[in-house]
Write a protein that holds these residues in place. Structure first.
Motif, short mmCIF file in Angstrom:
data_model
loop_
_atom_site.label_atom_id
_atom_site.label_comp_id
_atom_site.label_asym_id
_atom_site.label_seq_id
_atom_site.Cartn_x
_atom_site.Cartn_y
_atom_site.Cartn_z
N TYR A 1 0.87 -1.16 0.00
CA TYR A 1 0.00 0.00 0.00
C TYR A 1 0.91 1.21 0.00
O TYR A 1 1.96 1.21 0.66
N TYR A 2 0.51 2.22 -0.71
CA TYR A 2 1.32 3.44 -0.75
C TYR A 2 0.37 4.62 -0.65
O TYR A 2 -0.67 4.64 -1.31
N ALA A 3 0.72 5.58 0.19
CA ALA A 3 -0.09 6.79 0.28
C ALA A 3 0.82 8.00 0.30
O ALA A 3 1.88 7.97 0.95
N VAL A 4 0.45 9.04 -0.42
CA VAL A 4 1.19 10.29 -0.38
C VAL A 4 0.22 11.45 -0.12
O VAL A 4 -0.80 11.58 -0.79
N PHE A 5 0.55 12.21 0.92
CA PHE A 5 -0.27 13.34 1.35
C PHE A 5 0.60 14.56 1.10
O PHE A 5 1.67 14.69 1.70
N ALA A 6 0.16 15.42 0.18
CA ALA A 6 1.08 16.47 -0.27
C ALA A 6 0.43 17.84 -0.26
O ALA A 6 -0.78 17.97 -0.41
N THR A 7 1.27 18.84 -0.08
CA THR A 7 0.79 20.20 -0.18
C THR A 7 1.45 20.90 -1.37
O THR A 7 2.59 20.63 -1.71
N ASP A 8 0.66 21.76 -1.97
CA ASP A 8 1.11 22.53 -3.13
C ASP A 8 1.98 23.67 -2.61
O ASP A 8 1.56 24.82 -2.53
N TYR A 9 3.15 23.31 -2.15
CA TYR A 9 4.03 24.26 -1.47
C TYR A 9 5.46 23.73 -1.55
O TYR A 9 5.73 22.61 -1.13
N GLY A 10 6.36 24.53 -2.09
CA GLY A 10 7.74 24.06 -2.23
C GLY A 10 8.73 25.18 -1.99
O GLY A 10 8.37 26.25 -1.47
N SER A 11 9.96 24.93 -2.41
CA SER A 11 11.03 25.89 -2.11
C SER A 11 10.87 27.22 -2.86
O SER A 11 11.51 28.20 -2.51
N VAL A 12 10.02 27.25 -3.89
CA VAL A 12 9.86 28.52 -4.62
C VAL A 12 8.88 29.48 -3.92
O VAL A 12 8.75 30.63 -4.32
N ASP A 13 8.20 29.00 -2.87
CA ASP A 13 7.13 29.80 -2.27
C ASP A 13 7.58 30.58 -1.03
O ASP A 13 6.94 30.52 0.01
N MET B 1 6.50 21.30 -4.32
CA MET B 1 5.61 20.39 -3.59
C MET B 1 6.32 19.83 -2.37
O MET B 1 7.53 19.61 -2.39
N THR B 2 5.56 19.63 -1.29
CA THR B 2 6.08 18.92 -0.12
C THR B 2 5.20 17.70 0.07
O THR B 2 3.96 17.84 0.12
N ALA B 3 5.80 16.52 0.17
CA ALA B 3 5.01 15.29 0.19
C ALA B 3 5.41 14.41 1.36
O ALA B 3 6.60 14.27 1.67
N TYR B 4 4.40 13.84 2.01
CA TYR B 4 4.61 12.92 3.13
C TYR B 4 4.04 11.58 2.71
O TYR B 4 2.93 11.53 2.17
N LEU B 5 4.79 10.52 2.93
CA LEU B 5 4.37 9.26 2.35
C LEU B 5 4.73 8.07 3.23
O LEU B 5 5.57 8.17 4.12
N PHE B 6 4.08 6.98 2.97
CA PHE B 6 4.49 5.72 3.58
C PHE B 6 4.17 4.60 2.62
O PHE B 6 3.32 4.74 1.74
N SER B 7 4.86 3.47 2.79
CA SER B 7 4.45 2.25 2.12
C SER B 7 4.45 1.16 3.17
O SER B 7 5.22 1.19 4.13
N CYS B 8 3.54 0.21 3.01
CA CYS B 8 3.46 -0.88 3.99
C CYS B 8 2.80 -2.07 3.34
O CYS B 8 2.18 -1.96 2.28
N THR B 9 2.94 -3.21 4.00
CA THR B 9 2.24 -4.41 3.54
C THR B 9 1.22 -4.87 4.58
O THR B 9 0.42 -5.75 4.31
N GLU B 10 1.27 -4.28 5.78
CA GLU B 10 0.32 -4.63 6.84
C GLU B 10 -0.16 -3.35 7.52
O GLU B 10 0.51 -2.32 7.44
N HIS B 11 -1.23 -3.47 8.30
CA HIS B 11 -1.75 -2.34 9.09
C HIS B 11 -1.96 -1.08 8.24
O HIS B 11 -1.67 0.03 8.68
N PHE B 12 -2.47 -1.28 7.05
CA PHE B 12 -2.65 -0.14 6.15
C PHE B 12 -3.52 0.96 6.77
O PHE B 12 -3.17 2.14 6.72
N GLU B 13 -4.64 0.57 7.35
CA GLU B 13 -5.56 1.60 7.86
C GLU B 13 -4.96 2.40 9.01
O GLU B 13 -5.11 3.62 9.08
#
Lengths: 422, 427
Positions: free
Chosen positions: B37-49, B102-114
């Motif tokens: 499972y992969y999830a990325v939670f990102a904001t439209d905000y980066g080093s140019v801002d 962009m700034t992005a926070y992410l994880f990948s896992c095979t268990e305990h997805f929720e």
């Protein structure tokens, strides 16, 4: 987990499940011993010369053009080091047939192209074409020298080389710079013919491919021949109790610190699983002792991690620090190392390490290339599959962790330092 | 909750999309049979801002360079622990990255997805900055900056951007400088957080073997109620259309000189589809001219002027775009002249239609192949979404591409007065 089909003696096709992918990946691995500088250099040159063309596609440009026709199929060659084995990998990745807009099966097309390149290279009666060998010799020399570009990798490379001086493991899989120009095209060609017919070959296929068709194709190229067994890696020496220290200077802004350890745990021993867990606790990732102390607590480094050289029984710590902090960082790494040796490992740390390893192992199934490399490493050691790893890792206890770390010795400390240090 | 389905005819895949009342876009891609499972939670905000006017504020703010990246580092901090501990307990591999936009926070896992998904949503919505924990990070990021100072590829890239741009902040290192980050405080971090981490400025993308309804439910329950605060005004300095400098050399220990040469973009389409067309067309021209099957590649490879590392790309974002050609080469100036001559030759003789058809096929293949790497696909999807582009529109753009448009693209982009050359070499 995988089905095995023998193509000829010593040539095995491993069919990995891959219905979920839109792409099919095929990797052809030749394993040979990391024996001596001249041979390792010749072997490293072979994939480069082969990619210059086959009789059917007689130039790199002709190959590239044909691959584009197969929807941009990728063809890659690489040379890996696994313990004291030099592994030549020839790979293709292509769209599975049902995604082709028209025309032939891209997988079969790209694989045929690869096999032509391997078995029917452009050559004359004396060997590979002089111009192709000459160009690729320059490329190989550039490649050998390019290790200095990434200072983190370079420091680790030097640490390994200095630590294992006199052992085959010290040889680079890319060969030796001074050996390259000694190679003639005739000499290289006969080396190639010997290698292609005598090295053990493992082929992995993963994706929605027509396995029967692939098997038939492979059988038409790989003819029966006498092939050797997998190369063996000799156990690592003992340190004799003294730590060797090296410091080298380069025009860099950040210092690199590497520490080489001898684990005295072999890859095919039952203790190897405990070593994996212990290494994960020590410096495996963001929940490890090194990350939490060297980075988070002391703010000494952006990265501080450890990794195993599985087949040779070694472990390496690598970190990037200010020149003035070399000692501080070294001391803290040693403190954390001794913590694991003394068994000061929380239940939570043990369980977290196991979960991280389990997650990495289960993820292999979604990543064909990594799965192939993992399987090759295992063929060269215990032969264990992912399921065995999962079971054995689950069974590791805090005592096992303490026990395997207790016999580890620090062997070599390497610093890459800069002119600003003075 | 209204769930929309979007299907791509090439991939035969569906993306499920729903918008949370706060404005956060949530995208799900179901991949039956995948373990990860992969999830990325990102904001439209980066080093140019670094310059902006927050909604409801009358005065504009300018904050130190590198603050978006610093903020990313500090998000992992909780009052009593580091959030990595929670992910570790739940068997996930967690990370984050900051790019220019962009700034992005992410994880990948095979268990305990929720559980992992809840952890991700929780920590990104709950910052905890103190004077002590902000101070502690300065040494770590300082070492990250030092590491990049020694990285020849990184240096040759930023020097290249410095040649292209007079003022646009894309030319600044993402992490800032040791000097600029010395001015970062807890208060400034909160100010940036409150402006750019409003859910209306964020997106979430999840891939895996999912229960679609249930996953949306879980996400919606764990996103906070927020009202749309109004537009964030991002302030970029005036950027002339001309280049800033022609050539720059930096000396670092490398085995062979490294070079990036490329062209500053002068054409900026109004809408997302136009941007995607420009992207695909320029990529195709670059491949036709300088790709592995080109006459150029063959000639100069054989002369030893380029090696296997010779590659090209096209990059674009808010207020900037450029093409780049990377090489490890014994003679960067000679390579630069060769590229300019090749462009002139093609201008005289024209592009080849056969090359166009073939390269187009390869581009189609690449689009599908990328899809097998679920995490990369998710990251790209979100980053394009922030530019106003839906990657699933690729098939319609691809189908409408014509040779004539490509010829136009070639003529308007590859203009020598917009070309620059950045070199890193040993003393």
């Amino acid at each position: 987990m995988s089905e095995m089909i023998q193509i000829t003696p010593g040539v095995t096709l491993h069919v990995l499940p891959g219905d979920k992918f839109k792409t099919t990946s095929i990797g052809v691995y030749f394993c040979r011993p990391l024996d001596n500088k001249p041979n390792v250099t010749r072997a490293a040159l072979i994939p480069l010369v082969l990619r210059r063309g086959s009789k059917k596609y007689p130039s790199a440009r002709a190959i590239a053009t044909a691959l584009e026709e197969y929807y941009g199929a990728a063809l890659g060659v690489s040379v890996l080091k696994r313990g004291e084995a030099q592994v030549l990998r020839f790979g293709v990745k292509a769209l599975s047939k049902q995604f082709a807009l028209e025309g032939d099966d891209p997988v079969i097309g790209a694989l045929s192209l690869l096999l032509d390149m391997l078995f029917d290279p452009v050559a004359d009666e004396k060997g590979f074409l002089e111009e192709n060998v000459a160009i690729e010799k320059e490329d190989l020399k550039d490649d050998i020298k390019s290790i200095i570009n990434d200072k983190r990798e370079y420091a680790l490379f030097r640490c390994k080389e200095l630590m294992c001086e006199g052992e085959s493991f010290a040889l680079s899989e890319s060969g030796d710079y001074d050996e390259v120009d000694k190679i003639s095209r005739e000499d290289l060609y006969s080396f190639y013919q010997d290698l292609i017919g005598s090295a053990p070959v493992d082929i992995f296929i993963c994706g929605q491919a027509d396995v029967q068709e692939v098997t038939k194709l492979l059988k038409s190229y790989f003819k029966p021949s006498c092939r050797q067994g997998y190369p063996k890696t000799s156990p690592s020496r003992t340190t004799g109790g003294t730590i060797r220290r090296f410091s080298e200077e380069m025009d860099v802004n950040q210092g690199k610190l590497c520490i080489g350890f001898r684990t005295h745990t072999e890859a095919d021993s039952e203790d190897y699983y405990a070593l994996m867990v212990a290494n994960e606790i020590f410096g495996g990732g963001v929940s490890s002792k090194l990350f939490n102390n060297v980075r988070e607590k002391l703010s000494l480094a952006y990265y501080a991690s450890s990794r195993l050289e599985k087949l040779k029984g070694l472990m390496f710590v690598s970190s990037g620090v200010e020149f003035k902090n070399f000692e501080k960082a070294y001391d803290e790494i040693v403190v954390q190392f001794q913590e694991v040796q003394k068994g000061n490992v929380e239940r939570e740390e043990l369980e977290n390490a196991k979960r991280a390893l389990k997650n990495a192992l289960l993820s292999l199934d979604d990543s064909p290339r990594q799965l192939q490399d993992f399987m090759v490493s295992n063929l060269l050691s215990s032969g264990a599959d992912v399921k065995t790893y999962l079971e054995k890792i689950e069974a590791v206890t805090q005592d096992d962790v303490k026990r395997v770390f207790a016999r580890i010795e620090i062997d070599t400390v390497y610093q890459l330092t800069g002119p600003a240090a003075k | 909750m209204e769930i929309k389905k979007k299907t791509n005819s090439f991939l035969n895949e569906t993306i499920y999309e729903a918008h949370h009342p706060s404005g956060c876009g949530v995208y799900l891609l179901n991949k039956p049979g995948f373990h990860n499972y992969y999830a990325v939670f990102a904001t439209d905000y980066g080093s140019v801002d670094s310059s902006f006017r927050a909604p409801g504020e009358s005065a504009a703010a300018t904050v130190p360079d590198g603050i978006a990246h610093y903020l990313e580092h500090k998000m992992f901090e909780e009052p009593d622990r580091n959030i990595f501990d929670d992910f570790a307990k739940q068997g996930a591999n967690a990370n984050a990255f900051t790019s220019s936009e962009m700034t992005a926070y992410l994880f990948s896992c095979t268990e305990h997805f929720e559980e992992n998904l809840k952890t991700l949503l929780h920590y990104v919505q709950n910052p905890y900055f103190t004077d002590e924990n902000v101070e502690k990070e300065r040494g770590i990021i300082g070492q990250e900056i030092r590491m990049y100072d020694d990285h020849p590829y990184w240096r040759v890239t930023y020097n290249f951007l410095g040649l292209l741009y007079h003022n646009h902040p894309v030319k600044l290192d993402t992490a800032g400088t040791v000097e600029s980050i010395s001015h970062i405080t807890k208060e400034l971090l909160y100010r940036c957080y409150n402006t750019f981490y409003h859910l209306s400025n964020m997106s979430l993308f999840i891939v895996g073997d999912l229960d679609v309804e249930r996953t949306f439910q879980l996400v919606f329950e764990n996103l906070r109620d927020q009202k749309y605060p109004g537009e964030i005004e991002r302030i970029y300095p005036e950027e002339p259309s001309s280049i800033c400098g022609k050539k720059k050399i930096q000396y670092l220990p490398v085995s062979m000189p490294m070079a990036i040469l490329g062209y500053k973009e002068t054409v900026f389409p109004e809408d997302g589809l136009g941007i995607m067309e420009r992207q695909i067309e320029t990529e195709l021209v670059l491949e036709m001219l300088f790709g592995k099957s080109s006459a150029f590649y063959e000639t100069y490879y054989q002369q030893g002027l380029i090696n296997d590392s010779f590659s090209n790309a096209y990059e674009s974002g808010k207020g900037y775009a450029y093409s780049e050609i990377f090489a490890e080469t014994p003679d960067p100036e000679k390579l630069y002249s060769a590229v300019m001559e090749e462009v002139e030759r093609v201008r005289r003789e024209g592009l080849s239609k056969a090359d166009f058809e073939r390269t187009k096929k390869a581009l189609y293949g690449a689009y599908i192949m990328d899809f097998d790497r679920a995490d990369d696909f998710a990251n790209s999807y979100v980053s394009w979404k922030f530019k106003g582009i839906d990657m699933f529109e690729f098939d319609s753009v691809y189908r409408s591409m014509t040779f004539d448009n490509l010829v136009l693209r070639f003529k308007e982009h590859f203009v020598e007065e917009n070309a620059v050359l950045s070199i890193v070499r040993s003393k």
